[in-house]
Motif scaffolding. Structure first.
Motif, short mmCIF file in Angstrom:
data_model
loop_
_atom_site.label_atom_id
_atom_site.label_comp_id
_atom_site.label_asym_id
_atom_site.label_seq_id
_atom_site.Cartn_x
_atom_site.Cartn_y
_atom_site.Cartn_z
N LEU A 468 0.72 -1.59 0.07
CA LEU A 468 0.11 -0.04 -0.42
C LEU A 468 0.96 1.16 0.35
CD1 LEU A 468 -3.34 -0.46 2.70
CD2 LEU A 468 -2.80 -1.11 -0.19
N ALA A 469 1.91 1.22 0.90
CA ALA A 469 2.51 1.93 0.63
C ALA A 469 3.14 2.80 -0.90
CB ALA A 469 4.35 2.19 1.71
N GLN A 470 3.18 1.56 -1.59
CA GLN A 470 4.21 2.26 -3.10
C GLN A 470 2.88 2.38 -3.79
OE1 GLN A 470 7.33 -0.57 -4.46
NE2 GLN A 470 7.16 -2.01 -2.75
N ARG A 471 1.76 2.52 -3.69
CA ARG A 471 0.31 3.06 -4.04
C ARG A 471 1.08 4.00 -4.96
NH1 ARG A 471 -3.31 3.28 0.01
NH2 ARG A 471 -3.31 5.68 0.01
N THR A 472 0.56 4.21 -6.28
CA THR A 472 0.96 5.30 -7.11
C THR A 472 -0.52 6.33 -7.43
OG1 THR A 472 1.37 4.54 -9.12
CG2 THR A 472 3.16 4.85 -8.05
N ALA A 473 -0.77 5.59 -8.70
CA ALA A 473 -2.10 6.40 -9.00
C ALA A 473 -3.00 6.64 -7.72
CB ALA A 473 -3.09 5.53 -9.98
N ASP A 474 -4.00 7.52 -7.68
CA ASP A 474 -4.71 8.35 -7.33
C ASP A 474 -6.72 7.16 -6.97
OD1 ASP A 474 -3.65 10.36 -7.18
OD2 ASP A 474 -5.11 12.17 -8.82
N ALA A 475 -6.06 6.45 -8.55
CA ALA A 475 -7.41 5.21 -8.31
C ALA A 475 -6.97 4.10 -7.77
CB ALA A 475 -7.80 5.08 -10.11
N GLY A 476 -5.48 3.74 -7.27
CA GLY A 476 -5.17 2.86 -6.76
C GLY A 476 -6.12 2.32 -5.50
N VAL A 477 -5.50 1.19 -4.61
CA VAL A 477 -6.16 0.77 -3.79
C VAL A 477 -5.55 1.32 -2.43
CG1 VAL A 477 -5.39 -1.36 -2.31
CG2 VAL A 477 -5.28 -1.38 -4.61
N SER A 478 -6.71 1.60 -1.85
CA SER A 478 -6.59 2.35 -0.62
C SER A 478 -6.76 1.42 1.34
CB SER A 478 -7.33 3.05 0.04
OG SER A 478 -9.16 2.54 -0.33
N LEU A 593 15.53 4.66 -16.91
CA LEU A 593 14.05 3.90 -15.89
C LEU A 593 12.65 4.93 -16.49
CD1 LEU A 593 14.70 1.21 -12.54
CD2 LEU A 593 14.28 0.65 -15.39
N ASP A 594 11.01 5.17 -16.56
CA ASP A 594 10.23 6.43 -16.29
C ASP A 594 9.74 5.05 -14.74
OD1 ASP A 594 8.63 4.16 -16.84
OD2 ASP A 594 8.73 4.91 -18.53
N LEU A 595 9.17 6.58 -14.18
CA LEU A 595 8.02 5.82 -13.09
C LEU A 595 7.37 4.51 -13.49
CD1 LEU A 595 7.70 9.72 -12.22
CD2 LEU A 595 9.34 7.76 -10.80
N HIS A 596 7.07 4.42 -14.34
CA HIS A 596 5.90 3.45 -14.42
C HIS A 596 6.71 1.91 -14.71
CE1 HIS A 596 2.68 1.30 -16.37
NE2 HIS A 596 2.94 0.97 -17.00
N VAL A 597 7.81 2.47 -15.10
CA VAL A 597 8.82 1.13 -15.52
C VAL A 597 9.17 0.66 -14.49
CG1 VAL A 597 8.52 0.86 -17.54
CG2 VAL A 597 10.42 1.60 -17.18
N ALA A 598 9.91 1.42 -13.08
CA ALA A 598 10.69 0.85 -11.95
C ALA A 598 9.98 -0.04 -10.96
CB ALA A 598 10.81 2.42 -11.49
N LYS A 599 8.73 0.24 -11.10
CA LYS A 599 7.51 -1.20 -10.60
C LYS A 599 8.52 -2.13 -10.50
CE LYS A 599 4.43 2.36 -11.17
NZ LYS A 599 2.70 2.02 -11.92
N GLY A 600 8.76 -2.79 -8.91
CA GLY A 600 9.37 -3.94 -8.69
C GLY A 600 10.16 -4.24 -9.49
N ALA A 612 11.63 16.21 -6.01
CA ALA A 612 10.36 17.23 -6.55
C ALA A 612 9.33 16.72 -7.06
CB ALA A 612 10.27 18.38 -5.88
N ALA A 613 10.13 16.90 -8.70
CA ALA A 613 9.35 16.66 -10.22
C ALA A 613 8.68 15.92 -9.83
CB ALA A 613 10.42 17.14 -11.24
N ILE A 614 9.12 14.38 -9.19
CA ILE A 614 8.69 12.92 -9.71
C ILE A 614 7.14 13.58 -8.17
CG2 ILE A 614 8.73 10.55 -7.78
CD1 ILE A 614 11.54 11.13 -8.72
N LEU A 615 7.41 13.97 -6.93
CA LEU A 615 6.13 13.96 -6.37
C LEU A 615 4.89 14.34 -7.08
CD1 LEU A 615 7.25 15.29 -2.94
CD2 LEU A 615 6.53 13.27 -3.38
N ARG A 616 5.54 15.68 -8.14
CA ARG A 616 3.95 16.15 -8.94
C ARG A 616 3.90 15.42 -9.93
NH1 ARG A 616 8.22 20.28 -8.66
NH2 ARG A 616 9.25 20.24 -10.14
N GLY A 625 5.49 7.18 -5.72
CA GLY A 625 5.74 6.58 -6.89
C GLY A 625 7.91 7.28 -6.30
N LEU A 626 7.98 7.97 -5.63
CA LEU A 626 9.30 8.54 -5.22
C LEU A 626 9.57 7.44 -4.44
CD1 LEU A 626 11.01 10.44 -5.50
CD2 LEU A 626 10.57 11.68 -3.03
N TYR A 627 8.49 7.07 -3.19
CA TYR A 627 8.62 6.01 -2.46
C TYR A 627 9.66 4.63 -2.95
CZ TYR A 627 8.29 3.02 1.04
OH TYR A 627 8.62 1.48 2.49
#
Ligand SMILES: Nc1ncnc2c1ncn2[C@@H]1O[C@H](COP(=O)(O)OP(=O)(O)OP(=O)(O)O)[C@@H](O)[C@H]1O
Length: 655
Positions: A468-478, A593-600, A612-616, A625-627
């Protein structure tokens, strides 16, 4: 004799037995006997054994347990017997092997000593003993850490020799329905998910026929993990990125965040369901059978028929077929009582032939296609307000009306894929179901995407992996409970992995500053061999490239450079020689890597560009995403920034 020699002798004996078994399998011609079917089955079994023997890679075994009451058992990839029928090694998934993984000093499971063997090719190089009847050092964690810090080449490895007791418990857990494994970065979720698939395939032979599906976040991730199961000898596995679950090829188009969130929300599943069944329409039906006779069915009678049909059928198309049949039967019974037609079959035939009957069915229960249904989500304000007014806000309806349904396979967004799949499922679910489905990085799936994976698992037999801490999209799991309920999962267990083997303590601490209090965060087991660095610069691209080159030398291994889209071009231009993982290729040296492919993914060293730009950035950035980016490295972490570091991280780097 020295113990090492004894071990070599046992290995020689086992290798000889393995070679003999293999020669027996491959040397013989096809089985021939009286029973053709039995022969065919035996031949298939023989070919399967040859395949497993050939494809499973690595040493034949990797450890042994000595029982307290005497007796030794070697644990490896296959069960191997000597010519005298002595068991030389057991399969790691056999019940007998369980104590190798679960025995602890506190609960030794009848084991006196566990030995981990280091074998290369056919030579025993050494071994480490863990006596379980006295204090011993934690050799297991040591072995894992050593394994992880070895240089990596863009591929995940199997872990059968070092599975920990808590991981084994999840790999072998017998669950009715879904098992959710929550765990921080590097706790082994992916490894556990893949080994669980292998374990289930061994424990339930019928799964081999139904197959196992592994779903990951993108193609790069699938390439990273895809050789693990074949190397364990398992082939009945399909591995797919979430965006290509639907077999038809499709393009990928970006869309606005609010729209993507709305289209991915679980409410849309309800809206589609209602839009579909809203199509039914009833009025009295009159079918002229002859000049004097008319068969009639009232609107109310049709409603009753529909209710009876829907009790037994789920899908729209199957329901429509059954309704058609029943309506013909009812109409036929009307003419039977009034006329002298010979029998009911003939009456039914007469009704079916009448063109008014076909017309009436089409009017009452119209045909629908998945594309047609999805389109209805984006058209006709009055209908949307009537059908979904209680579920969607007026602005949301306006958002849908302003957008449009994908008109060709080439302009589909990931959310369109899930919508179309839902529509397919409601109308005529003809897709393949698997005996078990493993879903990785599940925290970032929309509820609609999760539904898409859940319906592919027979009996909702699923392993759901995520953090849950690596959740990126707003629509992701809560929360797991909420999202699983929304995805229609009836029964599930949630378990947690708490130890991160990948991420050194210092990096966990830096990444952890971003998390809200109380968020699940793992515990580390080792210190970083290289201190983390923050480099302040005016030239992000050049500084990132310099740092990446320095780290390739320093760690003598793989480096991932994670950049937000806003700075991707300047980093790409500065890098020189590198593998572009944003296009699904991972290499041994520098990887962009972009933030999409970095996962996993996992690297020896990571360079994170402009936090700072990753946060935005949306949808793959933000805190999650930054985490995620900060927790990819096993040994070195550098952050390159022109803007100030985000507030919580500011004091986290050593000065
Ligand atoms: N028991 C183990 N023995 C050896 N290596 C292990 C073990 N458990 C985990 N690892 C290693 O630790 C690393 C992290 O594992 P994995 O990628 O499965 O973690 P994860 O929980 O999926 O991480 P993330 O959330 O970042 O995707 C991998 O290199 C994996 O091979």
């Amino acid at each position: 004799m020295e113990e090492l020699e004894e071990e070599q002798e046992h290995l020689d004996q086992t290798c000889a037995a393995f070679d003999a078994a293999f020669a027996a399998l491959t040397g013989r011609g096809e089985y021939r006997g009286d029973d053709e079917y039995a022969n065919e089955a035996l031949e298939a079994m023989r070919r399967e054994r040859i395949r497993v023997y050939t494809e499973a890679s690595g040493p034949l075994y990797f450890g042994r347990i000595d029982r307290a009451e005497g007796g030794t058992l070697y644990v490896g990839r296959h069960a191997i017997w000597s010519a005298e029928n002595d068991l030389l090694a057991v399969n790691w998934r056999a019940p007998a092997a369980e104590p190798f993984y679960t025995a602890t000093e506190r609960d030794p499971h009848g084991v006196r000593r566990r030995r981990r063997l280091e074998i290369e090719d056919r030579t025993v190089l050494g071994f480490v003993d863990e006596p379980l009847d006295s204090d011993f050092e934690d050799h297991l964690t040591e072995a894992i850490v050593e394994d992880i810090t070895r240089q990596r080449v863009g591929e995940m490895r199997q872990i059968i020799s070092t599975i920990t007791p808590d991981q084994y418990e999840l790999i072998a857990r017998d669950v009715d329905g879904a098992l959710v494994i929550q765990g921080g970065p590097g706790t082994g979720k992916t490894a556990v998910g893949l080994h669980r698939a292998a374990w289930l395939l061994y424990a339930n032979p019928q799964l081999g026929r139904e197959g196992v599906l592994v779903v990951g976040p993108n193609e790069t991730f699938i390439r990273y993990v895809e050789q693990v199961l074949p190397a364990l000898g398992e082939s009945a596995v399909e591995q797919r990125a979430i965006g290509s679950l639907v077999t038809e090829p499709h393009g990928e188009t970006d869309e606005a965040r609010e729209l993507a969130t709305l289209k991915g929300s679980a409410r849309i599943a309800v809206v589609l369901h209602r839009l579909l069944w809203d199509r039914l329409h009833f009025e009295d039906i009159e079918i002229p059978v002859s000049r004097r006779v008319t068969a009639t069915v009232t609107a109310d009678e049709q409603r009753e028929l529909v209710a009876a049909v829907r009790e037994r059928t789920f899908s729209y198309e199957a329901g429509r077929e059954r309704f058609r049949e029943r309506l013909a039967g009812t109409l036929a019974s009307r003419i039977l009582t009034r006329d002298s037609l010979a029998g009911s079959e003939e009456a039914v035939r007469t009704i079916r032939k009448a063109k008014e009957y076909s017309r009436a069915v089409t009017k009452a229960w119209p045909k629908e296609t998945p594309e047609g249904l999805v389109k209805k989500l984006f058209t006709n304000r009055a209908r949307l307000e009537r059908v979904a007014g209680d579920l969607l806000e007026p602005e949301e309806i306006a958002l849908l009306l302003k957008a449009s349904a994908a008109t060709s396979k080439h302009d589909m967004t990931p959310t369109d894929v899930a919508l179309l799949d839902e529509a397919h499922w409601l109308i005529d679910p003809g897709f393949r179901r698997f005996g078990h489905v493993v879903v990785d990085e599940a925290q970032n799936l929309t509820p609609m995407e999760l539904r898409m994976t859940v319906r592919r698992a027979r009996g909702q037999s699923l392993t759901i992996l995520g953090d849950l801490a690596q959740r990126t999209a707003d629509a992701g799991v809560s929360s797991w409970e909420r999202v699983l309920r929304e995805a229609g999962v009836d029964s599930f267990d949630v378990s947690e992995l708490e130890v991160s083997y990948r991420v050194p303590n210092e990096f966990l601490r830096i990444a952890g500053t971003l998390l809200p209090p109380g968020a699940p965060a793992p515990r580390g087991v080792r210190d970083a061999p290289f201190p983390p660095r923050a480099v302040h610069t005016d030239t992000l691209g050049a500084a990132a490239a310099d740092e990446a080159r320095r780290l390739v030398e320093a760690v003598n291994g793989s480096v991932g450079v994670v950049a937000p889209l806003a700075h991707m071009d300047e980093v790409r231009a500065a890098l020189g020689e590198f593998a572009d993982a944003t296009h699904a290729a991972l290499g041994a040296g520098i990887n962009l890597l972009d933030l999409h492919v970095a996962k996993g993914l996992e690297f020896d060293a990571i360079v994170v560009v402009e936090p700072a730009a990753i946060l935005r950035e949306r949808p793959d950035g933000g805190v999650g995403g930054l985490y995620t980016a900060l927790t990819r490295a096993t040994r070195a972490l550098s952050v390159i920034h022109a803007e100030p570091l985000p507030e919580p991280m500011r004091d986290a780097f050593p000065t």
